[in-house]
Design a protein around this motif. Sequence first.
Motif, PDB file in Angstrom:
ATOM      1  N   ARG A  73      37.185  48.372  45.760  1.00  0.00           N
ATOM      2  CA  ARG A  73      37.692  48.821  44.454  1.00  0.00           C
ATOM      3  C   ARG A  73      37.878  47.629  43.534  1.00  0.00           C
ATOM      4  O   ARG A  73      38.073  46.502  43.975  1.00  0.00           O
ATOM      5  CB  ARG A  73      38.986  49.607  44.605  1.00  0.00           C
ATOM      6  CG  ARG A  73      40.142  48.862  45.173  1.00  0.00           C
ATOM      7  CD  ARG A  73      41.342  49.795  45.426  1.00  0.00           C
ATOM      8  NE  ARG A  73      42.312  49.152  46.261  1.00  0.00           N
ATOM      9  CZ  ARG A  73      43.379  48.495  45.808  1.00  0.00           C
ATOM     10  NH1 ARG A  73      43.608  48.436  44.511  1.00  0.00           N
ATOM     11  NH2 ARG A  73      44.208  47.909  46.637  1.00  0.00           N
ATOM     12  N   LEU A  74      37.800  47.932  42.261  1.00  0.00           N
ATOM     13  CA  LEU A  74      38.018  46.936  41.219  1.00  0.00           C
ATOM     14  C   LEU A  74      39.388  47.164  40.599  1.00  0.00           C
ATOM     15  O   LEU A  74      39.718  48.291  40.231  1.00  0.00           O
ATOM     16  CB  LEU A  74      36.940  47.059  40.131  1.00  0.00           C
ATOM     17  CG  LEU A  74      35.520  46.751  40.589  1.00  0.00           C
ATOM     18  CD1 LEU A  74      34.517  47.185  39.533  1.00  0.00           C
ATOM     19  CD2 LEU A  74      35.374  45.271  40.901  1.00  0.00           C
ATOM     20  N   VAL A  75      40.168  46.108  40.489  1.00  0.00           N
ATOM     21  CA  VAL A  75      41.448  46.164  39.804  1.00  0.00           C
ATOM     22  C   VAL A  75      41.242  45.445  38.476  1.00  0.00           C
ATOM     23  O   VAL A  75      40.869  44.277  38.444  1.00  0.00           O
ATOM     24  CB  VAL A  75      42.559  45.476  40.629  1.00  0.00           C
ATOM     25  CG1 VAL A  75      43.864  45.467  39.854  1.00  0.00           C
ATOM     26  CG2 VAL A  75      42.723  46.176  41.969  1.00  0.00           C
ATOM     27  N   VAL A  76      41.463  46.170  37.374  1.00  0.00           N
ATOM     28  CA  VAL A  76      41.182  45.633  36.040  1.00  0.00           C
ATOM     29  C   VAL A  76      42.484  45.496  35.268  1.00  0.00           C
ATOM     30  O   VAL A  76      43.263  46.439  35.169  1.00  0.00           O
ATOM     31  CB  VAL A  76      40.208  46.567  35.282  1.00  0.00           C
ATOM     32  CG1 VAL A  76      39.910  46.020  33.902  1.00  0.00           C
ATOM     33  CG2 VAL A  76      38.934  46.771  36.083  1.00  0.00           C
ATOM     34  N   GLU A  77      42.701  44.305  34.720  1.00  0.00           N
ATOM     35  CA  GLU A  77      43.859  44.033  33.869  1.00  0.00           C
ATOM     36  C   GLU A  77      43.345  43.545  32.526  1.00  0.00           C
ATOM     37  O   GLU A  77      42.469  42.691  32.475  1.00  0.00           O
ATOM     38  CB  GLU A  77      44.739  42.955  34.495  1.00  0.00           C
ATOM     39  CG  GLU A  77      45.270  43.311  35.868  1.00  0.00           C
ATOM     40  CD  GLU A  77      45.944  42.120  36.506  1.00  0.00           C
ATOM     41  OE1 GLU A  77      47.081  41.814  36.105  1.00  0.00           O
ATOM     42  OE2 GLU A  77      45.313  41.500  37.374  1.00  0.00           O
ATOM     43  N   ARG A  78      43.924  44.078  31.470  1.00  0.00           N
ATOM     44  CA  ARG A  78      43.496  43.661  30.138  1.00  0.00           C
ATOM     45  C   ARG A  78      44.679  43.107  29.361  1.00  0.00           C
ATOM     46  O   ARG A  78      45.749  43.689  29.337  1.00  0.00           O
ATOM     47  CB  ARG A  78      42.900  44.826  29.370  1.00  0.00           C
ATOM     48  CG  ARG A  78      42.459  44.378  27.988  1.00  0.00           C
ATOM     49  CD  ARG A  78      41.470  45.301  27.369  1.00  0.00           C
ATOM     50  NE  ARG A  78      41.096  44.772  26.064  1.00  0.00           N
ATOM     51  CZ  ARG A  78      40.721  45.491  25.059  1.00  0.00           C
ATOM     52  NH1 ARG A  78      40.649  46.786  25.186  1.00  0.00           N
ATOM     53  NH2 ARG A  78      40.401  44.937  23.916  1.00  0.00           N
TER      54      ARG A  78
ATOM     55  N   VAL B  25      39.277  40.858  36.269  1.00  0.00           N
ATOM     56  CA  VAL B  25      38.818  41.812  37.273  1.00  0.00           C
ATOM     57  C   VAL B  25      38.989  41.197  38.660  1.00  0.00           C
ATOM     58  O   VAL B  25      38.555  40.067  38.894  1.00  0.00           O
ATOM     59  CB  VAL B  25      37.332  42.169  37.053  1.00  0.00           C
ATOM     60  CG1 VAL B  25      36.861  43.177  38.081  1.00  0.00           C
ATOM     61  CG2 VAL B  25      37.102  42.692  35.648  1.00  0.00           C
ATOM     62  N   THR B  26      39.606  41.955  39.566  1.00  0.00           N
ATOM     63  CA  THR B  26      39.795  41.503  40.941  1.00  0.00           C
ATOM     64  C   THR B  26      39.098  42.474  41.875  1.00  0.00           C
ATOM     65  O   THR B  26      39.289  43.685  41.768  1.00  0.00           O
ATOM     66  CB  THR B  26      41.294  41.428  41.290  1.00  0.00           C
ATOM     67  OG1 THR B  26      41.931  40.511  40.398  1.00  0.00           O
ATOM     68  CG2 THR B  26      41.503  40.962  42.721  1.00  0.00           C
ATOM     69  N   GLY B  27      38.300  41.941  42.766  1.00  0.00           N
ATOM     70  CA  GLY B  27      37.657  42.755  43.788  1.00  0.00           C
ATOM     71  C   GLY B  27      38.567  42.879  44.994  1.00  0.00           C
ATOM     72  O   GLY B  27      39.130  41.885  45.451  1.00  0.00           O
ATOM     73  N   VAL B  28      38.716  44.104  45.501  1.00  0.00           N
ATOM     74  CA  VAL B  28      39.596  44.370  46.637  1.00  0.00           C
ATOM     75  C   VAL B  28      38.807  45.175  47.668  1.00  0.00           C
ATOM     76  O   VAL B  28      38.056  46.093  47.320  1.00  0.00           O
ATOM     77  CB  VAL B  28      40.849  45.158  46.184  1.00  0.00           C
ATOM     78  CG1 VAL B  28      41.724  45.516  47.374  1.00  0.00           C
ATOM     79  CG2 VAL B  28      41.634  44.358  45.156  1.00  0.00           C
ATOM     80  N   TYR B  29      39.010  44.826  48.954  1.00  0.00           N
ATOM     81  CA  TYR B  29      38.401  45.580  50.043  1.00  0.00           C
ATOM     82  C   TYR B  29      39.505  46.093  50.948  1.00  0.00           C
ATOM     83  O   TYR B  29      40.265  45.309  51.529  1.00  0.00           O
ATOM     84  CB  TYR B  29      37.430  44.705  50.834  1.00  0.00           C
ATOM     85  CG  TYR B  29      36.835  45.397  52.038  1.00  0.00           C
ATOM     86  CD1 TYR B  29      36.005  46.497  51.877  1.00  0.00           C
ATOM     87  CD2 TYR B  29      37.102  44.956  53.316  1.00  0.00           C
ATOM     88  CE1 TYR B  29      35.452  47.142  52.974  1.00  0.00           C
ATOM     89  CE2 TYR B  29      36.553  45.594  54.420  1.00  0.00           C
ATOM     90  CZ  TYR B  29      35.733  46.677  54.239  1.00  0.00           C
ATOM     91  OH  TYR B  29      35.188  47.320  55.336  1.00  0.00           O
TER      92      TYR B  29
ATOM     93  N   GLU C  72      30.268  44.770  38.955  1.00  0.00           N
ATOM     94  CA  GLU C  72      29.848  45.370  40.218  1.00  0.00           C
ATOM     95  C   GLU C  72      30.454  44.576  41.373  1.00  0.00           C
ATOM     96  O   GLU C  72      30.425  43.348  41.373  1.00  0.00           O
ATOM     97  CB  GLU C  72      28.333  45.373  40.358  1.00  0.00           C
ATOM     98  CG  GLU C  72      27.871  46.005  41.652  1.00  0.00           C
ATOM     99  CD  GLU C  72      26.363  46.004  41.826  1.00  0.00           C
ATOM    100  OE1 GLU C  72      25.866  46.940  42.453  1.00  0.00           O
ATOM    101  OE2 GLU C  72      25.699  45.070  41.351  1.00  0.00           O
ATOM    102  N   LEU C  73      30.982  45.294  42.341  1.00  0.00           N
ATOM    103  CA  LEU C  73      31.489  44.711  43.585  1.00  0.00           C
ATOM    104  C   LEU C  73      30.714  45.338  44.731  1.00  0.00           C
ATOM    105  O   LEU C  73      30.638  46.561  44.843  1.00  0.00           O
ATOM    106  CB  LEU C  73      32.985  45.003  43.749  1.00  0.00           C
ATOM    107  CG  LEU C  73      33.606  44.594  45.085  1.00  0.00           C
ATOM    108  CD1 LEU C  73      33.523  43.085  45.306  1.00  0.00           C
ATOM    109  CD2 LEU C  73      35.045  45.079  45.178  1.00  0.00           C
ATOM    110  N   ARG C  74      30.134  44.488  45.568  1.00  0.00           N
ATOM    111  CA  ARG C  74      29.384  44.957  46.729  1.00  0.00           C
ATOM    112  C   ARG C  74      29.939  44.292  47.983  1.00  0.00           C
ATOM    113  O   ARG C  74      30.138  43.080  47.996  1.00  0.00           O
ATOM    114  CB  ARG C  74      27.897  44.605  46.605  1.00  0.00           C
ATOM    115  CG  ARG C  74      27.207  45.309  45.454  1.00  0.00           C
ATOM    116  CD  ARG C  74      25.757  44.856  45.312  1.00  0.00           C
ATOM    117  NE  ARG C  74      24.957  45.107  46.500  1.00  0.00           N
ATOM    118  CZ  ARG C  74      24.307  46.235  46.755  1.00  0.00           C
ATOM    119  NH1 ARG C  74      24.367  47.227  45.897  1.00  0.00           N
ATOM    120  NH2 ARG C  74      23.597  46.374  47.863  1.00  0.00           N
ATOM    121  N   ILE C  75      30.165  45.091  49.015  1.00  0.00           N
ATOM    122  CA  ILE C  75      30.561  44.599  50.322  1.00  0.00           C
ATOM    123  C   ILE C  75      29.387  44.898  51.253  1.00  0.00           C
ATOM    124  O   ILE C  75      28.951  46.050  51.347  1.00  0.00           O
ATOM    125  CB  ILE C  75      31.827  45.310  50.861  1.00  0.00           C
ATOM    126  CG1 ILE C  75      32.951  45.324  49.825  1.00  0.00           C
ATOM    127  CG2 ILE C  75      32.257  44.686  52.184  1.00  0.00           C
ATOM    128  CD1 ILE C  75      33.508  43.989  49.462  1.00  0.00           C
TER     129      ILE C  75
END
Length: 111
Positions: free
Chosen positions: A22-27, A34-38, A90-93
Amino acid sequence: MGLWLLAVLAAFAPEAASGDARLVVERSPGEVRVTGVYDGPARDGLTYRLTVEKEGASGRSRSAQSGAVRGDTLSTSAVAVAPGDRLVVELRIEEGARLVAADALDTRIER
C-alpha cells in the motif's frame, strides 16, 4: 481542516491495489510525500521498487527507489507539486520475477 484532509485522501485513492502493498500519501502545501508499505508475511528474497513520476508546468521528474524488503516501511519519496501537476506512483513487491503485491495511483493535483 478535516474536510480538506478528506478531499486530499479522496484525491489520492489508489487506482489499483493487490496483495499486501500500500501507498501512504501525505500532502502539505507544495509537496507530496509517498511511503511504500508492505503488510505481508516476511520472507527472504522479497524486493520492492517505488517509482514516482510528476509532470506539470515546471517540467517532468521521475525517481525510483528499490531494495530488499526489511520490515513493513520500505521507502519514502517526496516531490514538489503545484495545482494541475499529474502524479503517478507505483509500488511493486516481487520475489524474483514474480509479482507478489502492488499498489498504484495516478492523480492530478488540485488546489
